[in-house]
Motif scaffolding. Structure first.
Motif, PDB file in Angstrom:
ATOM      1  N   ARG A   1       0.836  -1.191   0.000  1.00  0.00           N
ATOM      2  CA  ARG A   1       0.000   0.000   0.000  1.00  0.00           C
ATOM      3  C   ARG A   1       0.874   1.245   0.000  1.00  0.00           C
ATOM      4  NH1 ARG A   1      -5.358  -0.677   0.901  1.00  0.00           N
ATOM      5  NH2 ARG A   1      -5.319   1.345  -0.144  1.00  0.00           N
ATOM      6  N   ASN A   2       0.356   2.310  -0.604  1.00  0.00           N
ATOM      7  CA  ASN A   2       1.071   3.575  -0.705  1.00  0.00           C
ATOM      8  C   ASN A   2       0.551   4.586   0.304  1.00  0.00           C
ATOM      9  OD1 ASN A   2       2.623   2.679  -2.963  1.00  0.00           O
ATOM     10  ND2 ASN A   2       0.870   3.090  -4.296  1.00  0.00           N
ATOM     11  N   ALA A   3       1.392   5.566   0.621  1.00  0.00           N
ATOM     12  CA  ALA A   3       1.037   6.577   1.616  1.00  0.00           C
ATOM     13  C   ALA A   3      -0.076   7.489   1.114  1.00  0.00           C
ATOM     14  CB  ALA A   3       2.274   7.413   1.951  1.00  0.00           C
ATOM     15  N   ASN A   4      -0.904   7.963   2.075  1.00  0.00           N
ATOM     16  CA  ASN A   4      -1.933   8.968   1.801  1.00  0.00           C
ATOM     17  C   ASN A   4      -2.886   8.542   0.696  1.00  0.00           C
ATOM     18  OD1 ASN A   4      -0.631  10.668   3.715  1.00  0.00           O
ATOM     19  ND2 ASN A   4       0.811  11.305   2.151  1.00  0.00           N
ATOM     20  N   ASP A   5      -3.156   7.247   0.625  1.00  0.00           N
ATOM     21  CA  ASP A   5      -4.041   6.695  -0.398  1.00  0.00           C
ATOM     22  C   ASP A   5      -4.921   5.625   0.242  1.00  0.00           C
ATOM     23  OD1 ASP A   5      -5.288   5.965  -2.745  1.00  0.00           O
ATOM     24  OD2 ASP A   5      -3.603   4.785  -3.486  1.00  0.00           O
ATOM     25  N   THR A   6      -5.870   6.073   1.076  1.00  0.00           N
ATOM     26  CA  THR A   6      -6.748   5.183   1.848  1.00  0.00           C
ATOM     27  C   THR A   6      -5.952   4.063   2.511  1.00  0.00           C
ATOM     28  OG1 THR A   6      -7.295   3.774  -0.043  1.00  0.00           O
ATOM     29  CG2 THR A   6      -8.716   5.681   0.358  1.00  0.00           C
ATOM     30  N   SER A   7      -4.836   4.409   3.085  1.00  0.00           N
ATOM     31  CA  SER A   7      -4.026   3.393   3.754  1.00  0.00           C
ATOM     32  C   SER A   7      -3.381   3.984   4.998  1.00  0.00           C
ATOM     33  CB  SER A   7      -2.960   2.838   2.810  1.00  0.00           C
ATOM     34  OG  SER A   7      -2.198   3.890   2.236  1.00  0.00           O
ATOM     35  N   TYR A   8      -2.258   4.665   4.866  1.00  0.00           N
ATOM     36  CA  TYR A   8      -1.601   5.278   6.015  1.00  0.00           C
ATOM     37  C   TYR A   8      -1.208   6.710   5.691  1.00  0.00           C
ATOM     38  CZ  TYR A   8       2.734   4.139   3.495  1.00  0.00           C
ATOM     39  OH  TYR A   8       3.719   4.027   2.538  1.00  0.00           O
ATOM     40  N   VAL A   9      -1.094   7.536   6.746  1.00  0.00           N
ATOM     41  CA  VAL A   9      -0.748   8.944   6.594  1.00  0.00           C
ATOM     42  C   VAL A   9       0.770   9.091   6.679  1.00  0.00           C
ATOM     43  CG1 VAL A   9      -1.082  11.271   7.509  1.00  0.00           C
ATOM     44  CG2 VAL A   9      -2.914   9.568   7.709  1.00  0.00           C
ATOM     45  N   GLU A  10       1.337   9.895   5.791  1.00  0.00           N
ATOM     46  CA  GLU A  10       2.781  10.131   5.809  1.00  0.00           C
ATOM     47  C   GLU A  10       3.077  11.605   5.566  1.00  0.00           C
ATOM     48  OE1 GLU A  10       5.535   7.452   3.618  1.00  0.00           O
ATOM     49  OE2 GLU A  10       6.201   9.287   2.595  1.00  0.00           O
ATOM     50  N   PHE A  11       3.957  12.167   6.382  1.00  0.00           N
ATOM     51  CA  PHE A  11       4.453  13.517   6.158  1.00  0.00           C
ATOM     52  C   PHE A  11       5.836  13.617   6.795  1.00  0.00           C
ATOM     53  CE2 PHE A  11       1.838  13.463   9.962  1.00  0.00           C
ATOM     54  CZ  PHE A  11       2.620  14.094  10.918  1.00  0.00           C
ATOM     55  N   LYS A  12       6.566  14.675   6.458  1.00  0.00           N
ATOM     56  CA  LYS A  12       7.955  14.821   6.903  1.00  0.00           C
ATOM     57  C   LYS A  12       8.103  16.064   7.768  1.00  0.00           C
ATOM     58  CE  LYS A  12       9.572  12.567   2.672  1.00  0.00           C
ATOM     59  NZ  LYS A  12       9.942  11.292   3.304  1.00  0.00           N
ATOM     60  N   VAL A  13       8.949  15.954   8.791  1.00  0.00           N
ATOM     61  CA  VAL A  13       9.201  17.053   9.715  1.00  0.00           C
ATOM     62  C   VAL A  13      10.706  17.217   9.881  1.00  0.00           C
ATOM     63  CG1 VAL A  13       8.866  17.937  12.055  1.00  0.00           C
ATOM     64  CG2 VAL A  13       7.039  16.607  10.952  1.00  0.00           C
ATOM     65  N   TRP A  14      11.150  18.469   9.868  1.00  0.00           N
ATOM     66  CA  TRP A  14      12.568  18.767  10.102  1.00  0.00           C
ATOM     67  C   TRP A  14      12.786  19.101  11.582  1.00  0.00           C
ATOM     68  CZ3 TRP A  14      16.651  18.480   6.726  1.00  0.00           C
ATOM     69  CH2 TRP A  14      16.345  18.300   5.381  1.00  0.00           C
ATOM     70  N   PHE A  15      13.913  18.643  12.127  1.00  0.00           N
ATOM     71  CA  PHE A  15      14.301  18.937  13.507  1.00  0.00           C
ATOM     72  C   PHE A  15      15.696  19.562  13.516  1.00  0.00           C
ATOM     73  CE2 PHE A  15      11.042  15.793  14.110  1.00  0.00           C
ATOM     74  CZ  PHE A  15      10.483  16.051  15.352  1.00  0.00           C
ATOM     75  N   ILE A  16      15.948  20.383  14.534  1.00  0.00           N
ATOM     76  CA  ILE A  16      17.284  20.932  14.766  1.00  0.00           C
ATOM     77  C   ILE A  16      17.466  21.125  16.271  1.00  0.00           C
ATOM     78  CG2 ILE A  16      16.647  23.376  14.597  1.00  0.00           C
ATOM     79  CD1 ILE A  16      19.337  23.816  13.127  1.00  0.00           C
ATOM     80  N   ALA A  17      18.690  21.034  16.744  1.00  0.00           N
ATOM     81  CA  ALA A  17      18.979  21.221  18.163  1.00  0.00           C
ATOM     82  C   ALA A  17      20.250  22.051  18.318  1.00  0.00           C
ATOM     83  CB  ALA A  17      19.145  19.870  18.866  1.00  0.00           C
ATOM     84  N   THR A  18      20.338  22.765  19.425  1.00  0.00           N
ATOM     85  CA  THR A  18      21.518  23.584  19.684  1.00  0.00           C
ATOM     86  C   THR A  18      22.570  22.824  20.478  1.00  0.00           C
ATOM     87  OG1 THR A  18      20.409  24.523  21.620  1.00  0.00           O
ATOM     88  CG2 THR A  18      20.241  25.740  19.555  1.00  0.00           C
ATOM     89  N   ALA A  19      22.379  21.508  20.609  1.00  0.00           N
ATOM     90  CA  ALA A  19      23.369  20.639  21.261  1.00  0.00           C
ATOM     91  C   ALA A  19      23.202  19.244  20.682  1.00  0.00           C
ATOM     92  CB  ALA A  19      23.169  20.620  22.770  1.00  0.00           C
ATOM     93  N   ASP A  20      24.246  18.440  20.756  1.00  0.00           N
ATOM     94  CA  ASP A  20      24.086  17.035  20.380  1.00  0.00           C
ATOM     95  C   ASP A  20      23.066  16.403  21.323  1.00  0.00           C
ATOM     96  OD1 ASP A  20      26.046  17.453  18.521  1.00  0.00           O
ATOM     97  OD2 ASP A  20      27.621  16.384  19.608  1.00  0.00           O
ATOM     98  N   MET A  21      22.132  15.662  20.794  1.00  0.00           N
ATOM     99  CA  MET A  21      21.117  15.077  21.682  1.00  0.00           C
ATOM    100  C   MET A  21      20.424  13.882  21.056  1.00  0.00           C
ATOM    101  SD  MET A  21      17.766  17.602  21.587  1.00  0.00           S
ATOM    102  CE  MET A  21      18.622  18.950  22.361  1.00  0.00           C
ATOM    103  N   TRP A  22      19.889  13.037  21.947  1.00  0.00           N
ATOM    104  CA  TRP A  22      18.949  11.990  21.575  1.00  0.00           C
ATOM    105  C   TRP A  22      17.547  12.537  21.771  1.00  0.00           C
ATOM    106  CZ3 TRP A  22      20.005   7.652  19.080  1.00  0.00           C
ATOM    107  CH2 TRP A  22      21.321   7.159  19.110  1.00  0.00           C
ATOM    108  N   VAL A  23      16.681  12.288  20.812  1.00  0.00           N
ATOM    109  CA  VAL A  23      15.307  12.782  20.880  1.00  0.00           C
ATOM    110  C   VAL A  23      14.387  11.640  21.289  1.00  0.00           C
ATOM    111  CG1 VAL A  23      13.419  13.839  19.583  1.00  0.00           C
ATOM    112  CG2 VAL A  23      15.793  14.537  19.144  1.00  0.00           C
TER     113      VAL A  23
END
Length: 271
Positions: free
Chosen positions: A127-149
């Protein structure tokens, strides 16, 4: 001659009774097999009626780590251009740019995935994303220190509003089980961590986690290098192999709130 005929009749009657007993045993065994198959089928839910629910809201809120920021777009290394909160409207803007349905128009028919990246339906078809199956989108992250999220189960204030991580619904009765039938994955460089709200038994070969107020190696989602933007792919789906994903939860609505926090190598939160 009559005695011999009577004896033969008695022998035939005995054979008949034995045959009936064998048939009865086979029939009982068959019923047992059928009962076992019914039980097995009941644990592999996969509702069979029309369509699944819309996702009516996704709020992404970040706190716990003041050094952590996010956005739909890569804003570069100037953190003043980044955000602390993503709203449903912002995610919808990203979906429109992909010519994909916005969140309240998404329909999620059940799918299954062992890795949170590739998905198939009950018959094994991809199945493909966003086609009566599952929702998919992308998010960018940035941090001012090395870190585990991590996803955080703490309750904090972000930009003057309460924030935490939760999967909730306004549904009642059987429909309320929707909050145990859904999953969210976060893919980083070909590997995905899978959040299972209200985590139950493992299904579909998945390795999942649920949120906690305490951070550990098991709750790490991805790593950020200082001032190095990273794009993470979010996927939301109804897990067809989950026992709660049955006809009761059809047409249910579900709301996700995600609070991200950052820690150092010792899993100590930034403050």
């Amino acid at each position: 001659m009559e005695d011999k005929t009577l004896q033969e009749l008695q022998q035939e009657l005995t054979k008949l009774k034995k045959a009936q007993a064998r048939v009865k045993r086979k029939f009982t065994f068959l019923l047992s097999i059928i009962a076992m198959l019914v039980l097995i089928t009941a644990t592999l839910a996969w509702f069979t009626l029309s369509n699944f629910a819309s996702v009516n809201n996704i709020d992404l809120k970040i706190s716990t780590a003041p050094q952590l920021y996010l956005d739909i777009e890569n804003r570069g290394t100037d953190v003043s251009l980044w955000k602390k909160v993503l709203t449903t409207d912002m995610v919808n803007t990203a979906l429109r740019s992909q010519n994909a349905p916005v969140l309240d128009q998404q329909i999620m028919d059940p799918v299954t995935s062992s890795n949170g990246i590739t998905f198939s339906n009950r018959s094994g078809r991809t199945r493909n994303a966003n086609d009566t199956s599952y929702v998919e989108f992308k998010v960018w992250f940035i941090a001012t220190a090395d870190m585990w999220v991590h996803l955080s189960g703490q309750k904090v204030q972000v930009e003057g509003k309460d924030a935490t991580t939760a999967c909730t619904t306004k549904e009642t009765g059987g429909k309320a089980d929707v909050i145990r039938a859904v999953r969210v994955s976060y893919e980083d460089s070909g590997k995905a961590a899978i959040w299972e709200p209200n985590k139950g038994g493992a299904v579909a070969g998945q390795s999942t986690f649920d949120v906690s107020q305490n951070f550990s190696n098991d709750t790490r989602i991805f790593h950020l290098d200082k001032l190095t933007p990273k794009q993470i792919t979010f996927r939301i789906w109804a897990e067809g192999e989950d026992p709660e994903c049955d006809n009761d939860v059809q047409d249910a609505q579900v709301t996700f709130e995600m609070l991200f926090g950052g820690t150092d190598e010792n899993n100590s939160a930034f403050d």
